[in-house]
Design a protein around this motif. Structure first.
Motif, PDB file in Angstrom:
ATOM      1  N   SER A 137       0.757  -1.093   0.023  1.00  0.00           N
ATOM      2  CA  SER A 137      -0.048  -0.077  -0.065  1.00  0.00           C
ATOM      3  C   SER A 137       0.734   1.400   0.047  1.00  0.00           C
ATOM      4  CB  SER A 137      -0.908   0.058   1.430  1.00  0.00           C
ATOM      5  OG  SER A 137      -1.902  -1.050   1.355  1.00  0.00           O
ATOM      6  N   VAL A 138       0.385   2.287  -0.651  1.00  0.00           N
ATOM      7  CA  VAL A 138       1.334   3.506  -0.896  1.00  0.00           C
ATOM      8  C   VAL A 138       0.483   4.831  -0.389  1.00  0.00           C
ATOM      9  CG1 VAL A 138       2.750   2.518  -2.177  1.00  0.00           C
ATOM     10  CG2 VAL A 138       1.015   3.668  -3.335  1.00  0.00           C
ATOM     11  N   SER A 139       0.960   5.731  -0.010  1.00  0.00           N
ATOM     12  CA  SER A 139       0.294   6.973   0.092  1.00  0.00           C
ATOM     13  C   SER A 139       1.198   8.175  -0.450  1.00  0.00           C
ATOM     14  CB  SER A 139      -0.142   7.484   1.549  1.00  0.00           C
ATOM     15  OG  SER A 139       0.722   7.081   2.605  1.00  0.00           O
ATOM     16  N   CYS A 144      13.411   0.859  -0.074  1.00  0.00           N
ATOM     17  CA  CYS A 144      11.876   0.306   0.074  1.00  0.00           C
ATOM     18  C   CYS A 144      12.223  -1.202  -0.037  1.00  0.00           C
ATOM     19  CB  CYS A 144      11.007   0.857  -1.100  1.00  0.00           C
ATOM     20  SG  CYS A 144      10.643   2.590  -0.673  1.00  0.00           S
ATOM     21  N   CYS A 181       7.501   2.939  -6.896  1.00  0.00           N
ATOM     22  CA  CYS A 181       6.287   2.144  -6.847  1.00  0.00           C
ATOM     23  C   CYS A 181       6.616   0.927  -7.752  1.00  0.00           C
ATOM     24  CB  CYS A 181       5.130   2.618  -6.731  1.00  0.00           C
ATOM     25  SG  CYS A 181       4.631   4.141  -5.395  1.00  0.00           S
ATOM     26  N   PRO A 209      -3.531   4.893  -4.371  1.00  0.00           N
ATOM     27  CA  PRO A 209      -2.968   5.177  -2.808  1.00  0.00           C
ATOM     28  C   PRO A 209      -4.041   5.255  -1.814  1.00  0.00           C
ATOM     29  CG  PRO A 209      -3.154   7.290  -4.024  1.00  0.00           C
ATOM     30  CD  PRO A 209      -3.305   6.094  -4.994  1.00  0.00           C
ATOM     31  N   ASP A 212       3.745  -1.056   3.921  1.00  0.00           N
ATOM     32  CA  ASP A 212       2.999   0.422   3.687  1.00  0.00           C
ATOM     33  C   ASP A 212       4.040   1.365   3.591  1.00  0.00           C
ATOM     34  OD1 ASP A 212       0.793   2.256   3.350  1.00  0.00           O
ATOM     35  OD2 ASP A 212      -0.219   0.953   5.225  1.00  0.00           O
ATOM     36  N   PHE A 213       3.951   2.266   2.487  1.00  0.00           N
ATOM     37  CA  PHE A 213       4.883   3.237   2.223  1.00  0.00           C
ATOM     38  C   PHE A 213       4.304   4.490   2.036  1.00  0.00           C
ATOM     39  CE2 PHE A 213       6.633  -0.800   0.898  1.00  0.00           C
ATOM     40  CZ  PHE A 213       7.848  -0.814   1.477  1.00  0.00           C
ATOM     41  N   HIS A 214       5.079   5.805   2.652  1.00  0.00           N
ATOM     42  CA  HIS A 214       4.386   6.969   2.440  1.00  0.00           C
ATOM     43  C   HIS A 214       5.455   7.764   1.781  1.00  0.00           C
ATOM     44  CE1 HIS A 214       1.902  10.551   3.291  1.00  0.00           C
ATOM     45  NE2 HIS A 214       3.020  11.002   3.566  1.00  0.00           N
ATOM     46  N   PHE A 215       5.349   8.453   0.714  1.00  0.00           N
ATOM     47  CA  PHE A 215       6.346   9.014  -0.251  1.00  0.00           C
ATOM     48  C   PHE A 215       5.996  10.594  -0.062  1.00  0.00           C
ATOM     49  CE2 PHE A 215       5.961   4.802  -2.053  1.00  0.00           C
ATOM     50  CZ  PHE A 215       7.294   4.804  -2.448  1.00  0.00           C
TER      51      PHE A 215
END
Length: 295
Positions: free
Chosen positions: A16-18, A257, A283, A45, A267-270
């Motif tokens: 999951s990304v944001s 990552c 990603c 996201p 879960d990653f926040h960019f």
């Protein structure tokens, strides 16, 4: 000799990304922002956050950006709110406006001191800390709230344990998750997770990933974040070469990552700085594909 698979070939894309954006100040910056949003939206996201600074015009730009995201995209916007230079009444009014606009997610921050002040001073009628802000927002509406965490300790914290205590207060006040300051060492993140668990913190702590758009800017923003010597060497001579720098930055971010992924992170926040290419490339290397072309 056995052939070795490429370093990203075995990643399943089960992440999951944001993404974080900042509100534009000019028409050209607005165009760049919406190009980034358009490019990143197909990656589905979990949310996108929009930063916020003290002062009326900045607040208005944040609100305008968040409102447009609600109206024109399928994205879930999370509006930043800080304690700086605002009374509780003013912040409550802003929170009400977001709720009425359909915004259900907030990133609650203490905020940086204004001007040249070295230390934060709360507004006489305002929230004194991020934990107080979280409590106030939680009492007002059923917001989904994210807060900040610092794997390498907040620059103003008296100690690592005091910094961790502050994070626990924010989560206990009603926050749902924490998002870390950017870092370049996976070991720093995993050590921080271990300490958080030992302190009784069980909420998700998303790693904040900052692809390098300018190494000089990274140095300015790093505060307590350690910049490894290998990274200095890797970006040497690239500040005036945006094309090669972007390629190197995407690989460096993706490798960080990948190592976090190997440690169980999904879960990653960019921090995008309103540029989509590096976040998108990272990603992609992690196996994430646009929803339109997903099998």
């Amino acid at each position: 000799m056995t052939a070795q698979a490429p370093m990203f070939a075995d990643l399943a894309g089960d992440i999951s990304v944001s993404f974080e954006f900042f509100p534009p100040k000019t028409e050209k910056m607005e165009e760049q922002l919406w190009q980034a949003i358009t490019q990143l939206e197909p990656l589905s996201p979990s949310f996108v956050s929009v930063t916020y600074g003290a002062g009326g015009s900045t607040r208005e730009r944040t609100h305008a950006t968040v409102s447009r995201i609600v109206r024109e995209t399928s994205l879930v916007p999370a509006a930043h709110l800080t304690c700086v230079a605002a009374s509780k009444g003013e912040i409550d009014e802003i929170a009400d406006q977001y709720w009425e606009a359909g915004v259900r997610s907030i990133v609650a921050l203490r905020g940086d001191p204004q001007g040249t002040d070295a230390r934060f001073a709360p507004h006489p009628d305002g929230y004194a800390s991020a934990a107080d802000l979280v409590a106030g927002l939680s009492a007002r509406h059923a917001f989904d709230i994210s807060v900040a965490a610092y794997p390498e300790v907040h620059p103003e914290a008296t100690s690592a344990s005091a910094d961790l205590d502050n994070l626990k207060r924010k989560l206990d006040a009603g926050a749902n998750r924490a998002i870390t300051q950017f870092f370049f060492s996976p070991e720093a993140y995993f050590r921080f997770l271990d300490k958080a668990l030992a302190a009784g913190i069980s909420a998700p702590i998303l790693p904040g990933i900052m692809p390098v758009t300018s190494f000089a800017a990274i140095r300015r923003m790093s505060a307590n974040t350690e910049i490894p010597s290998w990274m200095e060497a890797m970006f040497e001579g690239l500040d005036d070469r945006p094309g090669p720098r972007a390629l190197v930055a995407a690989v460096v971010a993706a490798d960080l990552c990948r190592r976090l992924y190997e440690g169980g992170v999904r879960d990653f926040h960019f921090y995008t700085l309103n540029r989509a290419e590096q976040a998108y490339a990272t990603c992609h290397l992690l196996g994430l594909r646009p929803k339109e072309t997903a099998a």
